[in-house]
Scaffold this active site. Structure first.
Site, PDB file in Angstrom:
ATOM      1  CB  CYS A 134     -28.953  48.921 -12.027  1.00  0.00           C
ATOM      2  SG  CYS A 134     -30.333  48.754 -10.913  1.00  0.00           S
ATOM      3  CE  LYS A 185     -27.085  40.782  -7.803  1.00  0.00           C
ATOM      4  NZ  LYS A 185     -28.307  41.153  -8.503  1.00  0.00           N
ATOM      5  CD  GLN A 205     -25.434  39.393 -12.237  1.00  0.00           C
ATOM      6  OE1 GLN A 205     -25.688  38.192 -12.363  1.00  0.00           O
ATOM      7  NE2 GLN A 205     -26.330  40.254 -11.794  1.00  0.00           N
ATOM      8  CG  ASP A 230     -19.868  44.431  -9.439  1.00  0.00           C
ATOM      9  OD1 ASP A 230     -20.249  43.448  -8.770  1.00  0.00           O
ATOM     10  OD2 ASP A 230     -20.652  45.252  -9.949  1.00  0.00           O
ATOM     11  CG  HIS A 234     -25.282  47.182 -11.245  1.00  0.00           C
ATOM     12  ND1 HIS A 234     -25.597  47.957 -10.157  1.00  0.00           N
ATOM     13  CD2 HIS A 234     -26.345  46.360 -11.441  1.00  0.00           C
ATOM     14  CE1 HIS A 234     -26.800  47.622  -9.705  1.00  0.00           C
ATOM     15  NE2 HIS A 234     -27.277  46.651 -10.468  1.00  0.00           N
TER      16      HIS A 234
HETATM   17  N1  PMP Z   1     -23.110  44.655  -9.684  1.00  0.00           N
HETATM   18  C1  PMP Z   1     -23.730  43.914 -10.598  1.00  0.00           C
HETATM   19  C2  PMP Z   1     -22.994  43.531 -11.849  1.00  0.00           C
HETATM   20  C3  PMP Z   1     -25.040  43.496 -10.382  1.00  0.00           C
HETATM   21  O1  PMP Z   1     -25.667  42.763 -11.309  1.00  0.00           O
HETATM   22  C4  PMP Z   1     -25.694  43.875  -9.193  1.00  0.00           C
HETATM   23  C5  PMP Z   1     -27.125  43.447  -8.901  1.00  0.00           C
HETATM   24  N2  PMP Z   1     -28.026  43.647  -9.939  1.00  0.00           N
HETATM   25  C6  PMP Z   1     -24.992  44.641  -8.268  1.00  0.00           C
HETATM   26  C7  PMP Z   1     -23.706  45.012  -8.539  1.00  0.00           C
HETATM   27  C8  PMP Z   1     -25.611  45.100  -6.991  1.00  0.00           C
HETATM   28  O2  PMP Z   1     -26.000  44.021  -6.198  1.00  0.00           O
HETATM   29  P1  PMP Z   1     -26.917  44.305  -4.935  1.00  0.00           P
HETATM   30  O3  PMP Z   1     -28.168  44.937  -5.455  1.00  0.00           O
HETATM   31  O4  PMP Z   1     -27.157  42.954  -4.342  1.00  0.00           O
HETATM   32  O5  PMP Z   1     -26.153  45.212  -4.046  1.00  0.00           O
END
Ligand code: PMP
Length: 415
Positions: free
Chosen positions: A365, A225, A202, A199, A122
């Site tokens: 993203c 999430k 998910q 990370d 991401h």
């Molecule tokens: N890493 C991953 C794999 C994600 O899916 C996301 C959220 N889409 C994030 C990081 C970032 O999370 P946040 O927007 O809550 O900071």
């Protein structure tokens, strides 16, 4: 097995309609809905306890401080951290990763040191490292993907070596759904004295997480999430590592002693929580963890494996469907990205919305990954504890409608 009907009754938003249809919420990888228990916990903070934590001696301040620190201890138990001080509250997973890239990265990385990422990261686990690399002279290296959307572990073994300082890798792709086998990567990185940031944005909401069994050094995730409120993230860090790191943001709370010219910083984790923290949402996050624990994280995972297998089967019946990621539901999470015929994902998403079906359409993203997949964007359906087979059926039915709207000759073979 989860009792989906009973769970749905806990989520007020699932009772509402969208465009006259039952809301079918399949955008859980972006953010999840909140159960009444979490909403009530948030209201309770403001109605009964509200005060600035760690700052006052009056009763409300003491209560808020105790609840905030209890939430921290609960997060630590949830991921099996050794101690509560290994949990830093941040704004979201993004802020947690930035904290490491800034505090650990700038102090550690030297020119030509290597930061190993993967092609499925991401932007939140890519852009902070680009910035830190530009500032320190470190170099980014990327573990490529195999055609089935899993990491190329042979390439990883060639990439990770004596120059590697950190491996920053997602536990689960928010695009492909791939669940990475992290232990071999972590062991490899440790062999060369590198640290590993996972990370978990998910994975932590969907799969039981044990940071001690995983041996990771850092883990980042977001409360929103996993049924919790927005505005709360977590950075788990091994105590010895956090203790050696300097602050990211500076100001109130993160200090022990301040003089005009210099300051002595607070202990971990408060060193990393400058200013008034988002205590109300952190306290409500505690209720989200209670909710997930009552369901049982193993039951959550089992539910999603079954639902994902069902969805992969139903979607495969739709002509013109190109599904990304591993075909086996046991190797992926409840995230399914697809490209449907020649219809742009934004158009698919818009027509699905008319059927009350909420999916994500876009680059998620992960723009460089979209280039690798050779698509401008994908449609992404993602599941959580309140989704059932009826939601998957609503999705596939609405896709058939989409084909009609766009005159695309797709049809479901199942009828
Ligand atoms: N890493 C991953 C794999 C994600 O899916 C996301 C959220 N889409 C994030 C990081 C970032 O999370 P946040 O927007 O809550 O900071």
């Amino acid at each position: 097995m989860l009792d989906v009907a009973a769970i749905r009754r806990d989520f007020p938003i699932l009772a509402r309609q969208v465009r006259g249809r039952r809301l079918v919420y399949l955008d859980n990888a972006a953010t999840t809905q909140k159960p009444r228990q979490v909403i009530e916990a948030l209201v309770r903070v403001y109605e009964q306890h509200n005060a600035n934590p760690h700052r006052g001696v009056h009763t409300l301040a003491t209560e808020t401080t105790d609840l905030y620190e209890a939430a921290r201890a609960h997060v630590a138990r949830f991921i099996n951290a050794r101690r509560a001080e290994e949990v830093v509250f941040t704004e979201n997973a993004t802020a947690a990763i930035n904290l490491v890239a800034h505090s650990w990265g700038r102090a550690t990385l030297k020119p030509r040191d290597e930061v190993v990422l993967t092609h499925m990261e991401h932007h939140a686990n890519l852009v902070p490292w680009q910035i830190t690399a530009a500032e320190t002279g470190a170099v980014l290296r990327f573990i490529p993907l195999l055609p089935d959307g899993t990491l190329d572990m042979d390439a990883a073994r060639r990439l990770i070596g004596p120059a590697t300082r950190i491996v920053a890798v997602t536990a689960m792709s928010n695009v492909l759904g791939t669940i990475n086998d992290l232990r071999p990567l972590i062991d490899l990185a440790h062999e060369f004295g590198a640290v590993v940031l996972v990370d978990g944005a998910q994975s932590v909401p969907h799969i039981a997480t044990d940071v001690q069994a995983l041996h990771c050094d850092f883990l980042a995730f977001s409360a929103h999430k996993m049924l919790g409120p927005t505005g709360v993230g977590v950075l788990y860090g091994r105590y010895e590592l956090l203790d050696r790191m300097g602050p990211f943001l500076a100001g109130g709370s993160m200090i022990l002693k301040v003089e005009w010219e210099r300051s002595r910083y607070n202990e971990v984790p408060w060193r990393f929580e400058a200013g008034t923290p988002n205590y109300a949402d952190a306290i409500a996050f505690d209720a989200a963890l209670d909710y997930l624990e009552a369901l049982g994280m193993d039951a959550v995972r089992e539910h999603e494996v079954q639902l994902t297998a069902y969805a992969l089967g139903r979607l495969a019946e739709v002509d013109g469907m190109r599904i990304f990621g591993p075909p086996d539901a046991t190797r992926r999470g409840g995230v399914i990205s697809f490209y449907y015929g020649d219809i742009h994902p934004h158009d698919v998403g818009t027509v699905l919305d008319y059927a009350g079906v909420a999916v994500r359409a876009g680059h998620h993203c992960a723009q460089p990954l979209m280039q690798l997949l050779d698509v401008p964007a994908t449609v992404r359906a993602s599941f959580y504890v309140y989704n059932g087979r009826d939601d998957v059926d609503a999705l596939t039915d609405a896709l058939t409608e989409t084909a009609k709207v766009f005159g695309y000759a797709a049809r479901t073979r199942a009828g």
